[in-house]
Design a protein around this motif. Structure first.
Motif, short mmCIF file in Angstrom:
data_model
loop_
_atom_site.label_atom_id
_atom_site.label_comp_id
_atom_site.label_asym_id
_atom_site.label_seq_id
_atom_site.Cartn_x
_atom_site.Cartn_y
_atom_site.Cartn_z
N SER A 10 3.12 -23.29 -25.49
CA SER A 10 2.52 -23.55 -24.30
C SER A 10 1.87 -24.82 -24.13
O SER A 10 1.37 -25.08 -25.20
CB SER A 10 1.57 -22.35 -24.03
N ASP A 84 5.98 -23.00 -21.87
CA ASP A 84 5.48 -22.84 -20.61
C ASP A 84 4.34 -23.60 -20.51
O ASP A 84 3.44 -24.00 -21.32
CB ASP A 84 5.32 -21.25 -20.70
N ARG A 86 0.47 -23.94 -19.21
CA ARG A 86 -0.51 -22.78 -19.17
C ARG A 86 -1.53 -23.11 -18.76
O ARG A 86 -1.93 -24.51 -18.40
CB ARG A 86 -0.81 -22.61 -21.00
#
Length: 372
Positions: A10, A84, A86
């Motif tokens: 992340s 991802d 975050r």
């Protein structure tokens, strides 16, 4: 039992921005992040992709108007997945990317500027083919069509007609260069026989013999005439302003050239598709055969056809190539970028700026401030 896959990495927006500042090309689809740096380094369109899409959410491009490559594009993208986004607001990533673009030391002349579009509130429905919608835009059409976007366009409902309206760039030399070579060889042999004469339709007593030494000059004349035709078509046909109350003329303008200004980096619509091109090229050939003796008109046509091939290849390169700073093609690219994103009513030359000089449509140069 197979081990569980490791958790996805992340990244905060600030961490992504540090990578963008270092020259990486990261994009996102929702919260998923993809590093396209290696891809853009090895593909001709990498420079445009880096500047136009780095740091942005490309969901609309992949989930936008339906076309048969959407699923493949999404699968292809997954190989570049790195983690991802975050924590902080995802929207700030795009805001920071815009700020980063403004602070990067790039040449402003080469910087494309795209419209930020709320696809759900745009004047057209991007989930449907656009050709049948643009005619209803009326007086809003001219402004709308000159606000470029980075997503592909679908024009037709029919998959067959849609396919015929697109082509890959290399179809142009593959199809037309052999014809140029064949016509050149055929008409040179005709000249070599010594039977070619001008004005025979008016007089036989004063007809002028055309020796084979004239072949190169006539061929180059064709290339030169094409450069003028290129300019005239681009200026007076492609950039005509259709009447706001004419549904069909707006449609005609959009299918001829408006769609290119709306989506200037849609690589499938940058060169003239072979089927409609063959009709136009056939008309030019017949006109020259009616005006001039067969060998003379055919030689001029062959030169003009080569001029067209060079034009289409140059046009594609100006959109997706990365010419060296200061080179002829670099200056042409800067000229064409300005035409698309700032000066749509000037800068009509593609392969040369000669006719822009002659007809006073050259894009004005902005003075550069000297820095210490």
């Amino acid at each position: 039992m197979a081990p569980a896959p490791p958790p996805a990495a992340s990244f905060s927006p600030s961490e992504v921005q540090r990578r963008l500042a270092a020259g990486a090309c990261w994009v996102r689809r929702g919260a998923r992040l993809y590093d396209l740096s290696s891809f853009v380094r090895h593909h001709p369109g990498g420079e445009q992709l880096l500047r136009a899409r780095a740091g942005q959410d490309i969901s609309a491009d992949l989930d936008g108007p339906p076309h048969r490559h959407s699923a493949n594009a999404r699968r292809w993208l997954e190989q570049y997945y790195v983690g991802d986004l975050r924590g902080e607001q995802q929207g700030s990533m795009e805001n920071e990317a815009v700020a980063l673009e403004e602070t990067q030391k790039t040449d402003p002349a080469m910087e494309p500027r795209f419209k930020v579009v709320d696809w759900d509130k745009d004047l057209v429905d991007w989930q449907k083919p656009l050709l049948w919608q643009v005619g209803h835009l009326g007086e809003k059409y001219d402004e709308w069509v000159h606000q470029p976007v980075t997503r592909p366009i679908r024009l037709f409902h029919s998959d067959l007609i849609e396919g015929l309206s697109k082509t890959v760039w290399y179809s142009v030399p593959i199809i037309w260069v052999p014809l140029v070579l064949y016509l050149s060889w055929s008409y040179y042999r005709t000249f070599a026989q010594g039977n070619v004469r001008l004005f025979t339709s008016f007089t036989t007593e004063y007809a002028l013999a055309v020796p084979k030494s004239m072949f190169p000059g006539l061929f180059m004349l064709g290339i030169f005439l094409w450069s003028l035709i290129e300019y005239l078509i681009h200026r007076f046909l492609f950039h005509m302003k259709p009447p706001s109350d004419s549904y069909y003329l707006i449609m005609l303008h959009f299918v001829m050239h408006g769609q290119h200004h709306k989506a200037p980096f849609d690589g499938s619509r940058l060169v003239f598709p072979p089927v409609p091109a063959s009709l136009v090229i056939g008309v030019f050939y017949l006109c020259l055969q009616l005006i001039l003796p067969e060998a003379v008109g055919g030689t001029v046509f062959a030169g003009g056809l080569l001029g067209y091939v060079l034009y289409d290849m140059t046009h594609y390169y100006l959109h997706f190539g990365s010419p060296h700073r200061g080179s002829y093609l670099y200056n042409l690219k800067a000229h064409h970028v300005k035409h698309h994103f700032a000066h749509q009513k000037s800068g009509f030359g593609i392969s040369t700026k000669l006719w822009d000089y002659c007809f006073h449509t050259l894009i004005p140069e902005k003075p550069h401030l000297k820095t210490k």
